[in-house]
Design a protein around this motif. Sequence first.
Motif, PDB file in Angstrom:
ATOM      1  N   UNK A 143       0.840  -1.206   0.000  1.00  0.00           N
ATOM      2  CA  UNK A 143       0.000   0.000   0.000  1.00  0.00           C
ATOM      3  C   UNK A 143       0.866   1.243   0.000  1.00  0.00           C
ATOM      4  N   UNK A 144       1.975   1.195   0.768  1.00  0.00           N
ATOM      5  CA  UNK A 144       2.835   2.360   0.884  1.00  0.00           C
ATOM      6  C   UNK A 144       4.222   1.920   1.325  1.00  0.00           C
ATOM      7  N   UNK A 145       5.248   2.413   0.659  1.00  0.00           N
ATOM      8  CA  UNK A 145       6.644   2.143   1.010  1.00  0.00           C
ATOM      9  C   UNK A 145       7.082   3.227   1.987  1.00  0.00           C
ATOM     10  N   UNK A 146       7.555   2.823   3.159  1.00  0.00           N
ATOM     11  CA  UNK A 146       7.965   3.770   4.195  1.00  0.00           C
ATOM     12  C   UNK A 146       9.478   3.744   4.408  1.00  0.00           C
ATOM     13  N   UNK A 147      10.213   3.313   3.417  1.00  0.00           N
ATOM     14  CA  UNK A 147      11.670   3.216   3.536  1.00  0.00           C
ATOM     15  C   UNK A 147      12.083   1.765   3.725  1.00  0.00           C
ATOM     16  N   UNK A 148      12.544   1.396   4.906  1.00  0.00           N
ATOM     17  CA  UNK A 148      12.958   0.026   5.188  1.00  0.00           C
ATOM     18  C   UNK A 148      11.804  -0.892   5.551  1.00  0.00           C
ATOM     19  N   UNK A 149      10.609  -0.365   5.518  1.00  0.00           N
ATOM     20  CA  UNK A 149       9.399  -1.138   5.841  1.00  0.00           C
ATOM     21  C   UNK A 149       8.252  -0.559   5.027  1.00  0.00           C
ATOM     22  N   UNK A 150       7.091  -1.179   5.126  1.00  0.00           N
ATOM     23  CA  UNK A 150       5.949  -0.656   4.402  1.00  0.00           C
ATOM     24  C   UNK A 150       4.635  -1.140   4.961  1.00  0.00           C
ATOM     25  N   UNK A 151       3.563  -0.488   4.517  1.00  0.00           N
ATOM     26  CA  UNK A 151       2.206  -0.924   4.863  1.00  0.00           C
ATOM     27  C   UNK A 151       1.752  -1.858   3.759  1.00  0.00           C
ATOM     28  N   UNK A 152       1.278  -3.044   4.138  1.00  0.00           N
ATOM     29  CA  UNK A 152       0.873  -4.070   3.186  1.00  0.00           C
ATOM     30  C   UNK A 152      -0.441  -4.704   3.621  1.00  0.00           C
ATOM     31  N   UNK A 153      -1.075  -5.401   2.676  1.00  0.00           N
ATOM     32  CA  UNK A 153      -2.225  -6.249   2.977  1.00  0.00           C
ATOM     33  C   UNK A 153      -1.918  -7.627   2.406  1.00  0.00           C
ATOM     34  N   UNK A 154      -2.481  -8.684   3.005  1.00  0.00           N
ATOM     35  CA  UNK A 154      -2.289 -10.010   2.416  1.00  0.00           C
ATOM     36  C   UNK A 154      -2.808 -10.011   0.976  1.00  0.00           C
ATOM     37  N   UNK A 155      -2.199 -10.814   0.107  1.00  0.00           N
ATOM     38  CA  UNK A 155      -2.613 -10.870  -1.294  1.00  0.00           C
ATOM     39  C   UNK A 155      -2.774 -12.315  -1.720  1.00  0.00           C
ATOM     40  N   UNK A 156      -3.850 -12.674  -2.373  1.00  0.00           N
ATOM     41  CA  UNK A 156      -5.064 -11.869  -2.551  1.00  0.00           C
ATOM     42  C   UNK A 156      -5.795 -11.733  -1.222  1.00  0.00           C
TER      43      UNK A 156
END
Length: 89
Positions: free
Chosen positions: A22-35
């Motif tokens: 969803x969003x790259x925050x540098x060394x980490x990010x916001x994600x959702x399981x896919x699918x």
Amino acid sequence: MSAATFQPGDVVMHAGETYQVLEDLGGRGRVIPFPADSLAELELAWDQDGEACRRIGHAPLPAPTPCSTDGCCPTQGNPLTEEEVFGRR
């Protein structure tokens, strides 16, 4: 080694699980399981437990994520509340 950079919509794999960025925050990010059937997001370090996330594809973001319409993420790392996402008060 340089830090991985991902774009909203990238599908990444980590420890046998797949996630959508969803969003790259540098060394980490916001994600959702896919699918995913839900928008329950979590924060994932791109290099966690000695294993780096790797990009395996790209897919349109599910609506109504903040980046689903134009790829611009207005939250700047601050997740939307359920009220903001679904308009409930």
